[in-house]
Design a protein around this motif. Structure first.
Motif, PDB file in Angstrom:
ATOM      1  N   SER A  40       0.826  -1.213   0.000  1.00  0.00           N
ATOM      2  CA  SER A  40       0.000   0.000   0.000  1.00  0.00           C
ATOM      3  C   SER A  40       0.856   1.257   0.000  1.00  0.00           C
ATOM      4  O   SER A  40       0.548   2.227  -0.711  1.00  0.00           O
ATOM      5  CB  SER A  40      -0.932  -0.008   1.218  1.00  0.00           C
ATOM      6  OG  SER A  40      -1.771  -1.143   1.223  1.00  0.00           O
ATOM      7  N   ILE A  41       1.922   1.255   0.771  1.00  0.00           N
ATOM      8  CA  ILE A  41       2.785   2.433   0.842  1.00  0.00           C
ATOM      9  C   ILE A  41       3.455   2.688  -0.513  1.00  0.00           C
ATOM     10  O   ILE A  41       3.557   3.836  -0.982  1.00  0.00           O
ATOM     11  CB  ILE A  41       3.821   2.259   1.962  1.00  0.00           C
ATOM     12  CG1 ILE A  41       3.133   2.287   3.327  1.00  0.00           C
ATOM     13  CG2 ILE A  41       4.894   3.334   1.887  1.00  0.00           C
ATOM     14  CD1 ILE A  41       4.041   1.941   4.480  1.00  0.00           C
ATOM     15  N   VAL A  42       3.923   1.611  -1.168  1.00  0.00           N
ATOM     16  CA  VAL A  42       4.553   1.779  -2.484  1.00  0.00           C
ATOM     17  C   VAL A  42       3.547   2.325  -3.497  1.00  0.00           C
ATOM     18  O   VAL A  42       3.864   3.227  -4.300  1.00  0.00           O
ATOM     19  CB  VAL A  42       5.138   0.434  -2.955  1.00  0.00           C
ATOM     20  CG1 VAL A  42       5.582   0.525  -4.417  1.00  0.00           C
ATOM     21  CG2 VAL A  42       6.320   0.038  -2.083  1.00  0.00           C
ATOM     22  N   LEU A  43       2.319   1.804  -3.476  1.00  0.00           N
ATOM     23  CA  LEU A  43       1.294   2.300  -4.405  1.00  0.00           C
ATOM     24  C   LEU A  43       0.945   3.763  -4.115  1.00  0.00           C
ATOM     25  O   LEU A  43       0.710   4.550  -5.050  1.00  0.00           O
ATOM     26  CB  LEU A  43       0.049   1.427  -4.320  1.00  0.00           C
ATOM     27  CG  LEU A  43       0.181   0.029  -4.932  1.00  0.00           C
ATOM     28  CD1 LEU A  43      -1.081  -0.777  -4.679  1.00  0.00           C
ATOM     29  CD2 LEU A  43       0.452   0.122  -6.423  1.00  0.00           C
ATOM     30  N   MET A  44       0.913   4.145  -2.846  1.00  0.00           N
ATOM     31  CA  MET A  44       0.667   5.546  -2.511  1.00  0.00           C
ATOM     32  C   MET A  44       1.768   6.448  -3.060  1.00  0.00           C
ATOM     33  O   MET A  44       1.503   7.525  -3.596  1.00  0.00           O
ATOM     34  CB  MET A  44       0.570   5.719  -0.994  1.00  0.00           C
ATOM     35  CG  MET A  44      -0.672   5.151  -0.365  1.00  0.00           C
ATOM     36  SD  MET A  44      -0.664   5.381   1.420  1.00  0.00           S
ATOM     37  CE  MET A  44      -2.061   4.362   1.894  1.00  0.00           C
ATOM     38  N   GLY A  45       3.011   5.994  -2.931  1.00  0.00           N
ATOM     39  CA  GLY A  45       4.115   6.790  -3.460  1.00  0.00           C
ATOM     40  C   GLY A  45       4.055   6.932  -4.972  1.00  0.00           C
ATOM     41  O   GLY A  45       4.270   8.022  -5.516  1.00  0.00           O
ATOM     42  N   LEU A  46       3.740   5.834  -5.670  1.00  0.00           N
ATOM     43  CA  LEU A  46       3.626   5.910  -7.125  1.00  0.00           C
ATOM     44  C   LEU A  46       2.465   6.815  -7.550  1.00  0.00           C
ATOM     45  O   LEU A  46       2.569   7.552  -8.538  1.00  0.00           O
ATOM     46  CB  LEU A  46       3.434   4.506  -7.694  1.00  0.00           C
ATOM     47  CG  LEU A  46       4.627   3.548  -7.546  1.00  0.00           C
ATOM     48  CD1 LEU A  46       4.259   2.173  -8.073  1.00  0.00           C
ATOM     49  CD2 LEU A  46       5.852   4.093  -8.269  1.00  0.00           C
ATOM     50  N   ALA A  48       1.326   9.413  -5.890  1.00  0.00           N
ATOM     51  CA  ALA A  48       1.745  10.801  -5.680  1.00  0.00           C
ATOM     52  C   ALA A  48       2.683  11.269  -6.787  1.00  0.00           C
ATOM     53  O   ALA A  48       2.565  12.392  -7.289  1.00  0.00           O
ATOM     54  CB  ALA A  48       2.412  10.936  -4.309  1.00  0.00           C
ATOM     55  N   VAL A  49       3.615  10.397  -7.206  1.00  0.00           N
ATOM     56  CA  VAL A  49       4.537  10.774  -8.291  1.00  0.00           C
ATOM     57  C   VAL A  49       3.770  11.008  -9.585  1.00  0.00           C
ATOM     58  O   VAL A  49       4.028  11.977 -10.323  1.00  0.00           O
ATOM     59  CB  VAL A  49       5.609   9.683  -8.462  1.00  0.00           C
ATOM     60  CG1 VAL A  49       6.444   9.952  -9.707  1.00  0.00           C
ATOM     61  CG2 VAL A  49       6.506   9.621  -7.233  1.00  0.00           C
ATOM     62  N   ALA A  50       2.803  10.118  -9.887  1.00  0.00           N
ATOM     63  CA  ALA A  50       2.007  10.296 -11.106  1.00  0.00           C
ATOM     64  C   ALA A  50       1.186  11.575 -11.050  1.00  0.00           C
ATOM     65  O   ALA A  50       1.031  12.269 -12.077  1.00  0.00           O
ATOM     66  CB  ALA A  50       1.090   9.084 -11.305  1.00  0.00           C
ATOM     67  N   VAL A  52       2.019  14.333  -9.479  1.00  0.00           N
ATOM     68  CA  VAL A  52       2.947  15.448  -9.696  1.00  0.00           C
ATOM     69  C   VAL A  52       3.261  15.595 -11.185  1.00  0.00           C
ATOM     70  O   VAL A  52       3.311  16.718 -11.722  1.00  0.00           O
ATOM     71  CB  VAL A  52       4.230  15.232  -8.872  1.00  0.00           C
ATOM     72  CG1 VAL A  52       5.294  16.258  -9.254  1.00  0.00           C
ATOM     73  CG2 VAL A  52       3.926  15.324  -7.375  1.00  0.00           C
ATOM     74  N   ILE A  53       3.479  14.455 -11.870  1.00  0.00           N
ATOM     75  CA  ILE A  53       3.763  14.517 -13.309  1.00  0.00           C
ATOM     76  C   ILE A  53       2.574  15.088 -14.072  1.00  0.00           C
ATOM     77  O   ILE A  53       2.730  15.932 -14.966  1.00  0.00           O
ATOM     78  CB  ILE A  53       4.119  13.106 -13.817  1.00  0.00           C
ATOM     79  CG1 ILE A  53       5.438  12.640 -13.202  1.00  0.00           C
ATOM     80  CG2 ILE A  53       4.216  13.098 -15.338  1.00  0.00           C
ATOM     81  CD1 ILE A  53       5.807  11.216 -13.555  1.00  0.00           C
ATOM     82  N   GLN A  54       1.369  14.659 -13.713  1.00  0.00           N
ATOM     83  CA  GLN A  54       0.188  15.165 -14.399  1.00  0.00           C
ATOM     84  C   GLN A  54      -0.007  16.649 -14.141  1.00  0.00           C
ATOM     85  O   GLN A  54      -0.392  17.402 -15.043  1.00  0.00           O
ATOM     86  CB  GLN A  54      -1.041  14.383 -13.957  1.00  0.00           C
ATOM     87  CG  GLN A  54      -2.301  14.722 -14.750  1.00  0.00           C
ATOM     88  CD  GLN A  54      -3.426  13.758 -14.488  1.00  0.00           C
ATOM     89  OE1 GLN A  54      -3.232  12.738 -13.848  1.00  0.00           O
ATOM     90  NE2 GLN A  54      -4.612  14.087 -14.968  1.00  0.00           N
ATOM     91  N   SER A  55       0.262  17.097 -12.925  1.00  0.00           N
ATOM     92  CA  SER A  55       0.150  18.525 -12.631  1.00  0.00           C
ATOM     93  C   SER A  55       1.172  19.332 -13.433  1.00  0.00           C
ATOM     94  O   SER A  55       0.862  20.418 -13.955  1.00  0.00           O
ATOM     95  CB  SER A  55       0.349  18.755 -11.128  1.00  0.00           C
ATOM     96  OG  SER A  55       0.274  20.125 -10.812  1.00  0.00           O
ATOM     97  N   ALA A  56       2.388  18.796 -13.571  1.00  0.00           N
ATOM     98  CA  ALA A  56       3.403  19.491 -14.377  1.00  0.00           C
ATOM     99  C   ALA A  56       2.995  19.563 -15.845  1.00  0.00           C
ATOM    100  O   ALA A  56       3.223  20.581 -16.521  1.00  0.00           O
ATOM    101  CB  ALA A  56       4.751  18.782 -14.229  1.00  0.00           C
TER     102      ALA A  56
END
Length: 319
Positions: A40-46, A48-50, A52-56
């Motif tokens: 679950s923690i790894v999926l949460m991190g991924l 969040a990264v996705a 951030v990329i979409q916001s950029a």
């Protein structure tokens, strides 16, 4: 069956009637949570990264959106932009896919953590918890609300928080009663829930407002065109263009704020996962036999009387 003879079966006053079969209740069991918590923690991190990329990507395309609204893009640029959007469509939807995967892993962890609390407060546990008040119970909500509370309207704003609070309270270390009410745990619980709720409010509410804004823009454009046809004037769309640019800017700002809230919720939820998982694991871990400190051996006391036994005279060699 006939009536038994007197004194044959004194425990049965009448004909024998077999009792209905009642299956034995399944005893609670403990399931380790460390693996599903890490997933679950790894999926949460991924996720969040996705996000951030979409916001950029949204901010990088903001200038092109303005030029498109004001009609400053050539036909070639418009076609190139459409092909770029079609190629990056799966990337833009990556946040949705990861959110669904994170939700599944989170609900599995939550369900197993709830079942583990029943085991921790049962006689089967290595160190059972304190007795539970039968009037209040161990949890405020039934087991089915662990999943249903996230999808039921209205109650979804506080039922999930109560479920996680009850799980944390039932998992407290026996040496630290009231650990859930400490400032750190309260900050994690309420910080996670406030940021998670704010993320969904902005995502759903902002998307609805953007859609309504687009409908309003279309209606105003049609009205302006009808008015121009009636009067024979040109269609004044400059105000409508400014309106769409403001809508696009609001979408970018809203998604950026939602991304920040998602990151905060992911960090708080990860710390909650690790803390509750550690609490439950510590309560089922018992010291191994080799780790038990043995008491010192009792001292060996000397005999009361020092009697070496009888002695015999020494005789020389026989001739």
């Amino acid at each position: 069956m006939t009536q038994p003879y007197p004194g044959q079966y004194p425990q049965y006053p009448g004909p024998y009637r077999p009792m209905p079969y009642q299956p034995a209740p399944i005893p609670p069991r403990y399931r380790p949570l460390r693996k599903i918590a890490l997933v679950s923690i790894v999926l949460m991190g991924l996720t969040a990264v996705a996000a951030v990329i979409q916001s950029a990507l949204l901010w990088s395309s903001y200038d092109d959106v303005k030029r498109f609204v004001y009609g400053l893009l050539s036909e070639e640029e418009v076609n190139r932009g459409i092909q770029s959007i079609a190629g990056t469509g799966p990337l833009l939807n990556l946040v949705s896919y990861l959110l669904m995967g994170t939700a599944v892993a989170f609900l599995i962890w939550l369900w197993q953590a709830r079942e583990n609390t029943d085991f921790l407060h049962s006689p089967l546990a290595p160190r059972p918890g304190p007795p539970v008040d039968p009037a209040r119970g161990l949890h405020r909500r039934a087991q089915g609300w662990v999943v249903g509370s996230w999808f039921c309207p209205i109650v979804q704003f506080w039922y999930p928080l109560e479920i996680v609070q009850d799980i944390a309270t039932a998992s407290e270390p026996l040496e630290q009663p009231g650990a859930t009410r400490t400032g750190r745990m309260r900050a994690l619980l309420y910080g996670w829930w406030a940021s998670w709720t704010g993320f969904w409010v902005i995502l759903i509410g902002g998307g609805g407002i953007a859609f309504i804004g687009f409908i309003v823009w279309v209606v105003r454009l049609v009205d302006a065109a009808d008015a121009a046809d009636a009067t024979g004037d040109y269609v004044d769309i400059y105000g409508l263009q400014d309106f769409m640019v403001r809508v696009a800017l609001a979408v970018n700002i809203g998604f950026t704020v939602a991304t920040v809230l998602l990151i905060v919720a992911g960090i708080a939820a990860s710390l909650l996962f690790l803390e509750i998982t550690r609490w439950q694991q510590d309560r089922v871990d018992v010291p191994r036999v080799t780790d038990v400190v043995r008491p010192p051996e009792p001292p060996q006391y000397a005999p009361r009387y020092n009697n070496p036994g009888p002695t015999f005279p020494s005789y020389g060699p026989r001739p």
